[in-house]
Scaffold this motif. Structure first.
Motif, PDB file in Angstrom:
ATOM      1  N   UNK A 151      -0.589  -5.441  -9.167  1.00 22.12           N
ATOM      2  CA  UNK A 151      -0.949  -4.664  -7.899  1.00 22.12           C
ATOM      3  C   UNK A 151      -1.778  -3.534  -7.816  1.00 22.12           C
ATOM      4  N   UNK A 152      -1.469  -2.825  -8.796  1.00 24.86           N
ATOM      5  CA  UNK A 152      -2.185  -1.338  -9.003  1.00 24.86           C
ATOM      6  C   UNK A 152      -3.335  -1.559  -9.551  1.00 24.86           C
ATOM      7  N   UNK A 153      -3.649  -2.868 -10.221  1.00 22.57           N
ATOM      8  CA  UNK A 153      -5.064  -2.858 -11.036  1.00 22.57           C
ATOM      9  C   UNK A 153      -5.128  -1.864 -12.130  1.00 22.57           C
ATOM     10  N   UNK A 154      -4.233  -1.898 -13.025  1.00 26.93           N
ATOM     11  CA  UNK A 154      -4.466  -0.551 -13.844  1.00 26.93           C
ATOM     12  C   UNK A 154      -4.060  -1.115 -15.354  1.00 26.93           C
ATOM     13  N   UNK A 155      -4.108  -2.512 -15.411  1.00 28.09           N
ATOM     14  CA  UNK A 155      -3.314  -2.843 -16.702  1.00 28.09           C
ATOM     15  C   UNK A 155      -4.161  -2.357 -17.973  1.00 28.09           C
ATOM     16  N   UNK A 167      -8.707   9.325  -9.361  1.00 23.34           N
ATOM     17  CA  UNK A 167      -7.716   9.820  -8.444  1.00 23.34           C
ATOM     18  C   UNK A 167      -7.403   8.235  -7.631  1.00 23.34           C
ATOM     19  N   UNK A 168      -8.371   7.563  -7.541  1.00 21.29           N
ATOM     20  CA  UNK A 168      -7.959   6.033  -6.902  1.00 21.29           C
ATOM     21  C   UNK A 168      -7.051   5.270  -7.728  1.00 21.29           C
ATOM     22  N   UNK A 169      -7.021   5.262  -8.994  1.00 17.02           N
ATOM     23  CA  UNK A 169      -6.199   4.439  -9.868  1.00 17.02           C
ATOM     24  C   UNK A 169      -4.748   5.188  -9.703  1.00 17.02           C
ATOM     25  N   UNK A 170      -4.627   6.422  -9.885  1.00 16.14           N
ATOM     26  CA  UNK A 170      -3.589   7.182  -9.458  1.00 16.14           C
ATOM     27  C   UNK A 170      -2.713   7.030  -8.365  1.00 16.14           C
ATOM     28  N   UNK A 171      -3.348   6.755  -7.236  1.00 15.40           N
ATOM     29  CA  UNK A 171      -2.889   6.314  -6.139  1.00 15.40           C
ATOM     30  C   UNK A 171      -2.498   5.160  -5.900  1.00 15.40           C
ATOM     31  N   UNK A 172      -3.279   4.244  -6.609  1.00 18.00           N
ATOM     32  CA  UNK A 172      -2.832   2.908  -6.575  1.00 18.00           C
ATOM     33  C   UNK A 172      -1.714   2.665  -7.169  1.00 18.00           C
ATOM     34  N   UNK A 173      -1.579   3.335  -8.448  1.00 12.87           N
ATOM     35  CA  UNK A 173      -0.357   3.028  -9.203  1.00 12.87           C
ATOM     36  C   UNK A 173       0.876   3.518  -8.527  1.00 12.87           C
ATOM     37  N   UNK A 174       0.582   4.850  -8.114  1.00 10.13           N
ATOM     38  CA  UNK A 174       1.889   5.550  -7.211  1.00 10.13           C
ATOM     39  C   UNK A 174       2.388   4.571  -5.920  1.00 10.13           C
ATOM     40  N   UNK A 195      -6.220   5.162  -1.293  1.00  6.34           N
ATOM     41  CA  UNK A 195      -7.155   4.448  -2.145  1.00  6.34           C
ATOM     42  C   UNK A 195      -8.546   4.052  -1.226  1.00  6.34           C
ATOM     43  N   UNK A 196      -9.320   3.026  -1.619  1.00  4.37           N
ATOM     44  CA  UNK A 196     -10.433   2.785  -0.783  1.00  4.37           C
ATOM     45  C   UNK A 196     -10.125   1.785   0.045  1.00  4.37           C
ATOM     46  N   UNK A 197     -11.113   1.245   0.881  1.00  2.44           N
ATOM     47  CA  UNK A 197     -10.858   0.425   1.955  1.00  2.44           C
ATOM     48  C   UNK A 197     -10.260  -0.905   1.720  1.00  2.44           C
ATOM     49  N   UNK A 198     -10.669  -1.439   0.370  1.00  2.00           N
ATOM     50  CA  UNK A 198     -10.119  -2.564  -0.008  1.00  2.00           C
ATOM     51  C   UNK A 198      -8.608  -2.621  -0.418  1.00  2.00           C
ATOM     52  N   UNK A 199      -8.175  -1.620  -0.972  1.00  2.00           N
ATOM     53  CA  UNK A 199      -6.865  -1.424  -1.343  1.00  2.00           C
ATOM     54  C   UNK A 199      -6.050  -0.970  -0.107  1.00  2.00           C
ATOM     55  N   UNK A 200      -6.568  -0.411   0.753  1.00  2.00           N
ATOM     56  CA  UNK A 200      -5.823  -0.028   2.076  1.00  2.00           C
ATOM     57  C   UNK A 200      -5.526  -1.490   2.629  1.00  2.00           C
ATOM     58  N   UNK A 202      -5.289  -4.349   1.195  1.00  7.32           N
ATOM     59  CA  UNK A 202      -3.815  -4.919   0.593  1.00  7.32           C
ATOM     60  C   UNK A 202      -2.859  -4.290   0.265  1.00  7.32           C
ATOM     61  N   UNK A 203      -2.713  -2.763   0.736  1.00  7.28           N
ATOM     62  CA  UNK A 203      -1.351  -2.305   0.933  1.00  7.28           C
ATOM     63  C   UNK A 203      -0.883  -2.395   2.071  1.00  7.28           C
ATOM     64  N   UNK A 204      -1.614  -2.748   3.301  1.00  5.63           N
ATOM     65  CA  UNK A 204      -1.256  -2.903   4.607  1.00  5.63           C
ATOM     66  C   UNK A 204      -0.667  -4.501   4.656  1.00  5.63           C
ATOM     67  N   UNK A 205      -1.287  -4.900   3.642  1.00  2.00           N
ATOM     68  CA  UNK A 205      -0.779  -6.485   3.730  1.00  2.00           C
ATOM     69  C   UNK A 205       0.506  -6.677   2.929  1.00  2.00           C
ATOM     70  N   UNK A 206       0.835  -5.616   1.928  1.00  2.00           N
ATOM     71  CA  UNK A 206       1.997  -5.601   1.292  1.00  2.00           C
ATOM     72  C   UNK A 206       2.991  -5.310   2.228  1.00  2.00           C
TER      73      UNK A 206
END
Lengths: 419, 288
Positions: A151-155, A167-174, A195-200, A202-206
């Motif tokens: 989900x965080x796309x940090x593998x 900072x984007x990766x950090x927030x996505x992971x968190x 995160x950025x618009x796309x991740x927002x 996604x997180x809203x979807x989650x």
């Protein structure tokens, strides 16, 4: 098993604000503190009220509500209304001063993403640490570990210390660790804007997914759009009290109505240095800024410019109560010459038949040069008006939020054949 | 197979069914060691975090754990053993001093870690619920790692000086536990106070220094005048350190009355400390 997941009765929280003063005051305060203490020891009896420094604040006052199992509730209100204090009490970070809460089920709270992340630990280690801080067992984290990483796309960076993350990766992971909590009751405080618009998205979807799984969820957010999508019930807080409780659409409408500037005509003084929109007025078909659907409406603008504008462009958007733009109209210098010399210009936009559906609306107005040029002004949320369906009937009653606008159309019904 | 699944589900449901009452808590509350035990994974991860963070981006890494006590021991040996010629009960001074420095270093580190822990972890306290005792407790555990490594150094020295540990060595864990409880007892008082009074951060280094000289690390307790011994043994760390020397080197006078007085003082600090901490912890998030 009871139907009620959270029952709050007469909840109040008092804060003593005797520490929040400026540096100078606190220096004086700390110098005189020993003297005051000694004075109080020497039998001046009760410690003197030092009115300068002591102030009490009821962050919450006599709040009661029931939340049923599986309900998804949005908590809205202006800053300092007590929303976050409520979540702090519900998540056991702080005690109420009065009243009590009964909670049935496992509570996980998300008051901040990345709580306890340590910069020197790797992504993998932080997932476990953050999970444990949020109350997950190692085995539970192990089960959802791959999902969290996906989900965080940090593998690729899983074994890199997080201080080297963007900072984007950090927030996505968190966010991802937090989003994979599996609570019965989830408390979320303003963590969707990550995160950025796309991740927002996604997180809203989650979050929407979490909300639909039958969990009890409380959202605190200033993102009214997100709240309106995620929740079906709203609590409106103001000054520490719960002032409204009901379907989210009506609670949102009430909030926006209270937040609205009372003056419905926008006006501003001219500027010596730049073009200004000096007046905006909506002339509705009925008084009291009330517009009947399908009747004509006029929006009047006044621009005062101290210099000629190169290809002036004026546009306005109409926003509904969920802050969604519904309508966008404009006029350009190339179509109708305007503001080519110094002076005051008046523009009128007439809409012969306004198709907007019933609801509350505001304007956002933009003034700029030709495409690619200077942007002078964007004025948001002005000239509130209401569209009503007065005098229009149909077999079914008008329901709010059924649609954004109504369109003229022709229906045809033909009987194709008998059975 | 189906049985185990069933029992899992039952316990899950039981867990969901628990009702939590949140209300203004007043007065004294129980310590709830059970809940603390439920959070043992968090404690171990916090310990891991602190250890990893302490040694991140150092070239020597874990080697610092050896370097620090070795340097201290050399300095103390030169100043107090060679120059001041402090008696050492017939044991080579480096060994005499290091067998005491070992538990003392642990104690000082644990005490300082525990007393600053709440303020250092305020971002956790204000954002998440967990038993607050987890924080000073995890600060107690990390220094044990350094203690273990220094113990290896001590064993090497004992080999070098051909000193054989006594049979009392088996009591060492007990003395260590006593030292831990003393540090924890003092640590929770200081940490709880530091939430309201940041003065603690300024005061505790002095306190530790005074405590150091009131403890027989650099000198044998036999130097203390007989008439003052009763007061001296009120210091639980004096008991701990005499215990270490007695168990490892077979020197010193370890009397039952001395151990008992250390134990009593330690408990008088620890038990009320736990209750005071629990009583104050409800305001930590608002005050820190």
């Amino acid at each position: 098993m009871s139907e009620v997941a959270i029952r709050a009765v007469g909840l109040s929280k008092l804060y003593h604000l005797n520490k929040s003063c400026g540096l100078q005051q606190s220096c004086i305060g700390s110098l005189s503190a020993p003297i005051r203490t000694i004075k109080s020891w020497l039998g001046h009896g009760i410690v003197e009220k030092t009115s300068e420094f002591d102030a009490n604040l009821w962050a919450l006052k006599d709040v009661s509500f029931d939340i049923k199992r599986g309900e998804v509730v949005g908590i809205i209100g202006p800053n300092g209304a007590g929303k976050s204090t409520l979540l702090k009490i519900l998540s056991r970070i702080t005690d109420p001063t009065e009243g009590h809460v009964e909670i049935q089920g496992r509570v996980r709270s998300l008051l901040e993403v990345g709580t306890g992340f340590h910069p020197d630990l790797t992504g993998r280690e932080n997932i476990y640490l953050n999970g444990a801080i949020l109350g997950l067992k190692k085995a539970e984290i192990g089960r959802t570990f791959d999902e969290i990483v996906d989900f965080a796309e940090v593998d690729r960076f899983l074994d890199t210390p997080v201080k080297y993350y963007s900072s984007g990766m950090y927030m996505r992971l968190a966010f991802s660790v937090a989003a994979h909590l599996e609570p019965d009751i989830l408390l979320v405080d303003e963590v969707l804007a990550v995160g950025d618009a796309a991740f927002q998205k996604k997180s809203l979807g989650k979050m929407r997914h979490v909300a639909r799984e039958g969990r009890t969820v409380l959202f605190v957010s200033h993102n009214l759009q997100a709240i309106s999508v995620l929740t079906n019930r709203g609590l409106l807080f103001s000054g520490g009290r719960c002032v409204s409780d009901g379907p989210i659409s009506s609670v949102l409408a009430q909030y926006l109505h209270e937040e609205m500037r009372p003056d419905t005509i926008y006006s501003d003084g001219p500027s010596r240095s730049a073009p200004r929109i000096t007046r905006v007025e909506v002339r509705t078909s009925k008084p009291g800024n009330t517009q009947v659907n399908d009747e004509s409406i006029e929006i009047r603008f006044e621009i005062t410019t101290p210099e000629p504008i190169d290809g002036a462009a004026l546009s306005f958007q109409v926003f509904n109560s969920l802050q969604q733009p519904i309508l966008h109209l404009w006029t350009f210098d190339s179509e109708r010459p305007m503001c080519r010399e110094i002076g005051v210009f008046r523009l009128v936009c007439r809409i012969p038949r306004l198709h907007l559906y019933m609801g509350d609306y505001t304007l956002t107005v933009h003034l700029s040069e030709r495409a690619g040029g200077k942007k002078y002004q964007t004025i948001e949320g002005i000239c509130p008006f209401k569209v009503v369906m007065y005098g229009k009937t149909r077999e079914f009653e008008w329901k709010p939020d059924a649609c954004a606008y109504l369109e003229d159309c022709d229906w045809e019904v033909e009987s194709a054949s008998s059975i | 197979m189906s049985h185990s699944i069933n029992s899992g589900q039952v316990s899950r449901v039981a867990c969901e069914d628990t009702v939590v009452h949140l209300c203004p808590s007043r007065g004294w509350v129980p310590i709830q060691l059970r809940e603390l035990w439920d959070y043992r994974e968090l404690i171990s991860l916090l310990v891991w975090r602190d250890l990893k963070a302490a040694h991140a981006q150092t070239v020597l890494g874990v080697a610092w754990v050896f370097v620090k006590p070795a340097v201290l021991m050399t300095i103390f040996t030169i100043v107090f053993g060679l120059l001041a010629k402090i008696p050492s009960d017939g044991i080579p001074y480096p060994l005499f001093m290091f067998s005491a420095l070992l538990p003392w270093q642990y104690f000082a580190r644990a005490l300082s870690g525990a007393s600053t822990s709440l303020v250092a972890n305020q971002h956790l306290i204000t954002k998440v619920y967990f038993p607050r005792l987890v924080i000073p407790l995890s600060a107690m555990v990390g220094p044990l790692f350094e203690f273990g490594i220094s113990t290896l150094l001590l064993l090497l020295m004992m080999g070098f000086y051909e000193v054989v540990p006594t049979r009392g060595m088996w009591l060492l864990p007990m003395f260590l536990l006593m030292g831990m409880c003393t540090a924890f007892g003092a640590g929770i008082w200081l940490s709880a106070l530091s939430v309201r009074f940041r003065d603690v951060a300024h005061a505790h280094p002095f306190m530790t220094q005074i405590w150091f000289f009131a403890t027989p690390v650099l000198y044998p307790s036999s130097l203390v005048p007989e008439s003052w011994r009763w007061l001296y043994w009120m210091n639980p760390m004096a008991g701990v350190i005499e215990g270490f020397r007695w168990a490892l080197l077979g020197t010193g006078r370890l009397s039952v009355s001395m151990v008992v007085s250390s134990l009593v003082v330690m408990l008088v600090m620890l038990v009320p400390g736990l209750y005071v901490f629990r009583r104050m912890e409800r305001t930590f998030a608002d005050r820190v």
